[in-house]
Write a protein that holds these residues in place. Sequence first.
Motif, PDB file in Angstrom:
ATOM      1  N   VAL A   1       0.896  -0.947   0.099  1.00 13.57           N
ATOM      2  CA  VAL A   1      -0.015  -0.067  -0.052  1.00 13.57           C
ATOM      3  C   VAL A   1       0.910   1.260  -0.022  1.00 13.57           C
ATOM      4  O   VAL A   1       0.468   2.195  -0.654  1.00 13.57           O
TER       5      VAL A   1
ATOM      6  N   GLU B   1       0.024   3.819  -3.147  1.00 14.48           N
ATOM      7  CA  GLU B   1      -0.671   5.026  -2.863  1.00 14.48           C
ATOM      8  C   GLU B   1       0.536   6.239  -3.066  1.00 14.48           C
ATOM      9  O   GLU B   1       1.207   6.258  -1.766  1.00 14.48           O
TER      10      GLU B   1
ATOM     11  N   ALA C   1      -5.779   2.915   2.901  1.00 14.26           N
ATOM     12  CA  ALA C   1      -5.180   2.348   1.508  1.00 14.26           C
ATOM     13  C   ALA C   1      -5.320   0.685   1.647  1.00 14.26           C
ATOM     14  O   ALA C   1      -5.550   0.301   0.484  1.00 14.26           O
TER      15      ALA C   1
ATOM     16  N   LYS D   1      -8.897  -0.103   0.360  1.00  9.99           N
ATOM     17  CA  LYS D   1      -8.827   0.318  -1.094  1.00  9.99           C
ATOM     18  C   LYS D   1      -8.183  -0.689  -2.124  1.00  9.99           C
ATOM     19  O   LYS D   1      -8.737  -1.093  -2.783  1.00  9.99           O
TER      20      LYS D   1
END
Length: 313
Positions: free
Chosen positions: A47, A51, A301, A304
């Motif tokens: 992540v 991200e 994150a 997601k």
Amino acid sequence: MLILNNTHSQLPTFLLTGIPGLRAAQVWISIPFCLLYLSGNSMILLVIVREQSLHEPMYYFLSMLSITDLSLSLCTLSTTLGVLWFEAREINLNACIAQMFFLHGFTFMESGVLLAMAFDRFVAICDPLRYTTILTNARIAQIGTIVLIRNVAVMLPVVLFVKRLSFCSSLVLSHSYCYHVDVIQLSCTDNRINSVLGLFALFSTTGFDCPCILLSYVLIIRSVLSIASSDERQKAFNTCISHISAVAIFYIPLISLSLVHRYGHSAPAFVHTVMANVFLLIPPVLNPIIYSVKTKQIRKAILKVLNQKQNQL
């Protein structure tokens, strides 16, 4: 008594130890920990890489912590799983020294990364306006390089002097991996130099890092208490909770294991094994959980990424 001199005869072979009294169950015990070992830190790294919003100093240091935890896990998993799954207990001196180098090296590196994360929190809270100018990408890379060089420098003499020891016929280690104090205690020759080098390595790394982390939090607390708003004080303290937890779950098992080895000679073998596994398991397993639960940005994150994976399926 048979004495094996490493310079004039074949290399001695050590016997690793599993979990006393739980031989039948140790395979099933190891599976969930093995999965947690690798999946949590791998997810954190994934992540942070994916991200863009997490490309900040705090998360770069967190990625260093995850890489260190993964490396620490991988350097011990081969022997630990070999013992727990296949009863493959034998390890020769060279392999033992190599594992010892990486095990202690990554342990000291984790200590250095925790110190760097404490410095990150200190700058973020005590000097927020200069945060991005102090912790630039180049400076973060320099900090990581310094920590790495320090660990190599202190560990090389430690492992090289182990090579010079002679060992007797009793070569049963207390753990499923090679731990420096555990190995040198099996020597038939004088191991005082090895013990001094081990203590020097410990005090020049974790013995330096831990007081510096405590000092940083003294300064942080003093700075936070000067803030007028109680909401802002709480918000500032909340940004430190994950790091404080990571420090606690790293240093408490490490100090406990060191004390057991140096002063707990009369303690049952089970105590040594439990402390060794706590030291090995707890930080890599709990760090990703703590940061996932307590850090909103990491939690969002991860959700997601999981949602994207689910949509692809």
